[in-house]
Design an enzyme around this catalytic site. Structure first.
Site, PDB file in Angstrom:
ATOM      1  CG  HIS A 175      61.340   1.048  -3.475  1.00  0.00           C
ATOM      2  ND1 HIS A 175      60.792   2.166  -4.080  1.00  0.00           N
ATOM      3  CD2 HIS A 175      62.177   1.515  -2.512  1.00  0.00           C
ATOM      4  CE1 HIS A 175      61.279   3.250  -3.488  1.00  0.00           C
ATOM      5  NE2 HIS A 175      62.115   2.889  -2.538  1.00  0.00           N
ATOM      6  CE  LYS A 179      58.248   1.680  -0.953  1.00  0.00           C
ATOM      7  NZ  LYS A 179      58.355   1.965   0.476  1.00  0.00           N
ATOM      8  CB  THR A 186      60.788   9.029  -1.440  1.00  0.00           C
ATOM      9  OG1 THR A 186      61.286   8.760  -0.128  1.00  0.00           O
ATOM     10  CG2 THR A 186      61.725   9.989  -2.152  1.00  0.00           C
TER      11      THR A 186
END
Lengths: 270, 270, 270, 270
Positions: A175, A179, A186
């Site tokens: 990501h 982040k 997930t």
């Protein structure tokens, strides 16, 4: 499926000037023709809601109501008059706003999709309201359809590899550099799916935080001479808006309390 | 060449009733956890057979017999005396040699794995010999364990995506520049697995022929904003030798006619 | 290039039974025909040396001498008589053995490639011996030719991206679960190449330790809407053997002290 | 539609003498580090122009004029009065419209970036107009900054690999199923860059047409045991809008006729 009481819409023309999206409307329930247009209310108007707003006209939705945090304090803007011409609504607000919104929507009786996160502490309360009122309700933390399929495939694959000790499993998620949490929610969910067959210590999870990646998850098994991977890549948050609209169409004519993961390949009981 | 090495060791493995989860372990480093050693005959001694020869000692096999095309004309070297101390054999020869070899091995009664291709026309005859003689028999065109899992996952995934018209499927296979056929046999098999849910015209198959790639297959689904892929990559032909040895251990104590795809996650009937 | 004094070799036949390798011999110095065969000595006989042994016949080398740790204590087996018919040698031993071996090889006068690591403390001493004796000498920590090209491209790319602040750099390296150090030495070298344009804090380096991966390095730049990556993947340790043999051919007729990174795209001074 | 918004702001940017390294910064979050705001005219208002419109405010541009095909027949809407408060303009129209637009913009004297394709036949004429009038002009077929870097790196890498015959080059490009031409223009350009070192017959180019991929180009070299790839992936057409805005800032204070490939790592002559 919900009937559309007023198929003519003055808002439909708004799509003319928008960034184009292919109108790859899922016509599986209406083979050979476009699905019925659904009238949509957006509760919340942040990044995700605006993405839903952009995409909705291309997916057979007519946006009738948009409520912002300013216009909808404590759910005050949710009432029968305002939602008279609404078939289904989507909530992308903040954790604190969800329970108040659901209390009001339960009275109005409109089916709703909740993409907001951060209200786990109210889950029991919300479920009670939904069940008592009999409305349709779908919630989830990741509305990507592809991630849902990935999750189911990880489960199937992990079971198959359980006997093949030549292969070692691993999980990598990538990501953008902004982040803060790692591993991603997930990734943790994927690890939970694998848990019946892989002990946590046997599943290395690597988080890459770099650049602007919207989100990639790779669950792999590597042996001495071969690799099998299941990989999901998001190109933009449109992926989540697609899933929210998919869920909205699905719940529009249903009742009950559902997690997003339940609605794929759902087999209606006969 | 037809050598019989160290005929003294006992047939310990017949009591093994399923593939051991320790079969991946290099027995030199974990002597206490090794599976029973199986005594192996190699029929044929080309590229794949030599790779099996290299790998076998690391997977708990003791090679007792190696037959070459010169030493085994019409299966002449396959007889009870030569195979007295053999638990299982693996055939990597050529299409024309398979039926003669099976006729002889059926008399000897040794379970066999056939990795050779090009004998489809004799499939019925071979099946008859196997069934009548009651030997154990496993055959296949691609002995990669990872490809077998891929094949099963493609089937599961295709079914899940059937309802999600936002996603378009595709298939890409990559092999070295010297491979003549395209698409690869494995790609065609993957397409067959998907056929109940995807019409051939809706599944673009792309073959890349470049460099020295041992073999990569990617089955993917791409939507406007996200992609899900199932990908298998071979790093070398060791992947195929692993599967052949896995099958050899599996069939060593069984009877019957099996395709390689049947032996993964096999549930013994009680 | 060194002349081959004795092109006939009793060892050449050994390649007949080996796992096949395409004889993609680099014929750049002899366009249109195979390069001259070079007679090779292997100093050390561990994993990497055995891989060189396997590959050498396919790359135009004739192995004349193999010294093991037992047969070559303190370099005792390196002497003029033993190396009379050797054009070039390759050392894959251990750090402690390098200096003693070089002292002996300097007397014999044979050009040498050292792939052994762990003798940094003796670098100055070794350089002195090489310079004084006038032999040809190549050393390095990663003999993959592809990694050398990657290193040079990372430098070029980093300079180009220095002005493009929309892109954020990152580095990911993936190796098998048994590798203890992280980041890999190659990753650290790539970061060093980028250092003139990227501050260390601005270059996230992620190490994946999983499965059996022989080694992958990805240097990437990701912007909001696009990604550029330079990626190198090893399929096996053959990659390092290739580079060692490439270096052996290169140094066979040269004198001087070289790092492996210097020999690619080397321009002979006129 | 031809709107002129807030004509009062001053032309602060003419003093900017090179692309600012801060141009990537969203000026709302880093007001103190923003580049000077430039006033922009959009000529054309199709897909790409609307993407530029969306992105421009985040890159330090103030959109003052938007001309559509209806409002700007034969360039009629381009005149000094309308462009009085415009620092730079971007043309995303159609091939037939470019020459008429340039004739008018040359009179007005505003620097321009042309992202439109399909006017190759008028290239000479347009160059003449630009040179004579002395305006600044940048054109190109692919305005992705990453693709430009890729193109330069392919050239550098191809030269390095020219000596390494163990490696075979290849090129794969992947685009959505609706793209009609194959190979892509960018793939052909990459092949042209490689042409001095790779004969066309030695460079297999594979085009994948599948799903909705915005565009991926992979130039690789594969040997028996290793692979090196240079890969560029677009996540959306924002990549092209970024490059057009980058070029607009670059040309805003320059004169001359430039291809987009010339402006990266441009060294001002002293």
């Amino acid at each position: 499926m919900s009937t559309v009481r007023n198929p003519g819409s003055e808002l439909a023309a708004k799509s003319v000037d928008r960034p184009s999206v292919n109108s790859a409307v899922d016509s599986s329930t209406n083979p050979g023709k476009s699905p019925a247009t659904l009238r949509l209310a957006l509760i919340g108007h942040g990044r995700m809601a605006r993405e839903v707003e952009r995409l909705a006209p291309h997916r057979g939705f007519d946006i009738r109501v948009i409520l912002t945090s300013a216009s909808n304090v404590d759910g005050a803007a949710i009432h029968a008059e305002a939602f008279r011409d609404v078939d289904v609504c989507i909530d992308f607000t903040n954790g604190a706003a969800v329970a108040p919104n659901i209390r009001r929507i339960a009275v109005v009786g409109t089916p709703i999709v909740v993409g907001t996160t951060g209200w786990n502490a109210q889950l029991g309360e919300v479920r009670g309201i939904v069940t008592q009122s009999g409305i349709g309700f779908v919630y989830g933390a990741n509305f990507s359809l592809g991630v849902q399929v990935l999750t189911q495939l990880v489960r199937a694959a992990t079971e198959k590899f359980a006997e093949l000790k030549l292969f070692s499993p691993y999980l990598i998620e990538t990501h953008h550099q902004f982040k803060k949490d790692a591993p991603s929610g997930t990734a943790l969910e994927l690890a939970r799916q694998a848990a019946p067959w892989i002990e946590p210590a046997a599943l290395p999870i690597t988080s890459v935080r770099a650049g602007h990646f919207p989100g990639t998850h790779e669950f792999g098994w590597d042996a001495e001479a071969e690799t099998l991977t299941l990989q999901h890549t998001s190109r933009s948050r449109q992926a989540f808006a697609e899933g929210a609209l998919y869920a909205a169409r699905w719940i529009a004519a249903r009742k009950g309390f559902f997690h997003f993961s339940e609605i794929l390949n759902f087999q209606e009981e006969s």
